[in-house]
Design a protein around this motif. Sequence first.
Motif, PDB file in Angstrom:
ATOM      1  N   ALA A  14      42.183  36.216  32.460  1.00  0.00           N
ATOM      2  CA  ALA A  14      42.534  35.049  31.659  1.00  0.00           C
ATOM      3  C   ALA A  14      41.604  33.864  31.944  1.00  0.00           C
ATOM      4  CB  ALA A  14      43.980  34.652  31.921  1.00  0.00           C
ATOM      5  N   SER A  15      40.916  33.882  33.086  1.00  0.00           N
ATOM      6  CA  SER A  15      40.051  32.769  33.487  1.00  0.00           C
ATOM      7  C   SER A  15      38.594  32.958  33.093  1.00  0.00           C
ATOM      8  CB  SER A  15      40.143  32.565  35.000  1.00  0.00           C
ATOM      9  OG  SER A  15      41.458  32.233  35.369  1.00  0.00           O
ATOM     10  N   VAL A  16      38.211  34.134  32.613  1.00  0.00           N
ATOM     11  CA  VAL A  16      36.820  34.367  32.207  1.00  0.00           C
ATOM     12  C   VAL A  16      36.465  33.380  31.096  1.00  0.00           C
ATOM     13  CG1 VAL A  16      35.230  36.000  31.101  1.00  0.00           C
ATOM     14  CG2 VAL A  16      36.760  36.779  32.916  1.00  0.00           C
ATOM     15  N   GLY A  17      35.321  32.736  31.269  1.00  0.00           N
ATOM     16  CA  GLY A  17      34.859  31.763  30.289  1.00  0.00           C
ATOM     17  C   GLY A  17      35.352  30.355  30.542  1.00  0.00           C
ATOM     18  N   THR A  18      36.154  30.170  31.576  1.00  0.00           N
ATOM     19  CA  THR A  18      36.643  28.841  31.919  1.00  0.00           C
ATOM     20  C   THR A  18      36.048  28.397  33.254  1.00  0.00           C
ATOM     21  OG1 THR A  18      38.624  29.596  33.117  1.00  0.00           O
ATOM     22  CG2 THR A  18      38.832  29.295  30.732  1.00  0.00           C
ATOM     23  N   THR A  19      36.142  27.115  33.530  1.00  0.00           N
ATOM     24  CA  THR A  19      35.637  26.579  34.787  1.00  0.00           C
ATOM     25  C   THR A  19      36.617  26.875  35.915  1.00  0.00           C
ATOM     26  OG1 THR A  19      34.462  24.818  33.651  1.00  0.00           O
ATOM     27  CG2 THR A  19      34.883  24.488  35.992  1.00  0.00           C
ATOM     28  N   VAL A  20      36.090  27.404  37.019  1.00  0.00           N
ATOM     29  CA  VAL A  20      36.901  27.711  38.198  1.00  0.00           C
ATOM     30  C   VAL A  20      36.257  27.087  39.430  1.00  0.00           C
ATOM     31  CG1 VAL A  20      37.817  29.890  37.267  1.00  0.00           C
ATOM     32  CG2 VAL A  20      35.718  29.917  38.617  1.00  0.00           C
ATOM     33  N   THR A  21      37.076  26.897  40.458  1.00  0.00           N
ATOM     34  CA  THR A  21      36.593  26.476  41.760  1.00  0.00           C
ATOM     35  C   THR A  21      36.900  27.598  42.736  1.00  0.00           C
ATOM     36  OG1 THR A  21      37.072  24.176  41.224  1.00  0.00           O
ATOM     37  CG2 THR A  21      36.722  24.701  43.554  1.00  0.00           C
ATOM     38  N   VAL A  22      35.874  28.084  43.433  1.00  0.00           N
ATOM     39  CA  VAL A  22      36.013  29.212  44.346  1.00  0.00           C
ATOM     40  C   VAL A  22      35.768  28.719  45.770  1.00  0.00           C
ATOM     41  CG1 VAL A  22      35.184  31.529  44.927  1.00  0.00           C
ATOM     42  CG2 VAL A  22      35.149  30.767  42.544  1.00  0.00           C
ATOM     43  N   HIS A  23      36.740  28.922  46.649  1.00  0.00           N
ATOM     44  CA  HIS A  23      36.622  28.548  48.061  1.00  0.00           C
ATOM     45  C   HIS A  23      36.350  29.809  48.868  1.00  0.00           C
ATOM     46  CE1 HIS A  23      38.252  24.439  47.557  1.00  0.00           C
ATOM     47  NE2 HIS A  23      38.815  25.002  46.498  1.00  0.00           N
ATOM     48  N   LEU A  24      35.334  29.754  49.744  1.00  0.00           N
ATOM     49  CA  LEU A  24      34.948  30.917  50.538  1.00  0.00           C
ATOM     50  C   LEU A  24      35.357  30.740  51.996  1.00  0.00           C
ATOM     51  CD1 LEU A  24      31.369  31.570  49.137  1.00  0.00           C
ATOM     52  CD2 LEU A  24      33.578  32.378  48.281  1.00  0.00           C
ATOM     53  N   LYS A  25      35.376  31.867  52.720  1.00  0.00           N
ATOM     54  CA  LYS A  25      35.774  31.870  54.137  1.00  0.00           C
ATOM     55  C   LYS A  25      34.951  30.908  54.971  1.00  0.00           C
ATOM     56  CE  LYS A  25      37.456  36.620  54.346  1.00  0.00           C
ATOM     57  NZ  LYS A  25      37.203  37.954  54.892  1.00  0.00           N
TER      58      LYS A  25
END
Length: 64
Positions: A14-25
């Motif tokens: 559902a999030s493909v094509g939208t802006t996301v914020t990804v937090h990494l380890k």
Amino acid sequence: MDNDGSRPLDVLEASVGTTVTVHLKGGEVYEGVLAGYDQHMNLVVEDDEDTTIIRGDNVVSINP
């Protein structure tokens, strides 16, 4: 978007094509458009300048 009871891959779809914020380890944070993903939650995130492939086992959270 109603996330109650949704599987993680359904939320990614559902999030493909939208802006996301990804937090990494390691503490890094990437923000951009989710261009794609796979069953291992490896992500492709694009911004105005770069395309970044993020290995799924490094991801702590993805915020749509």
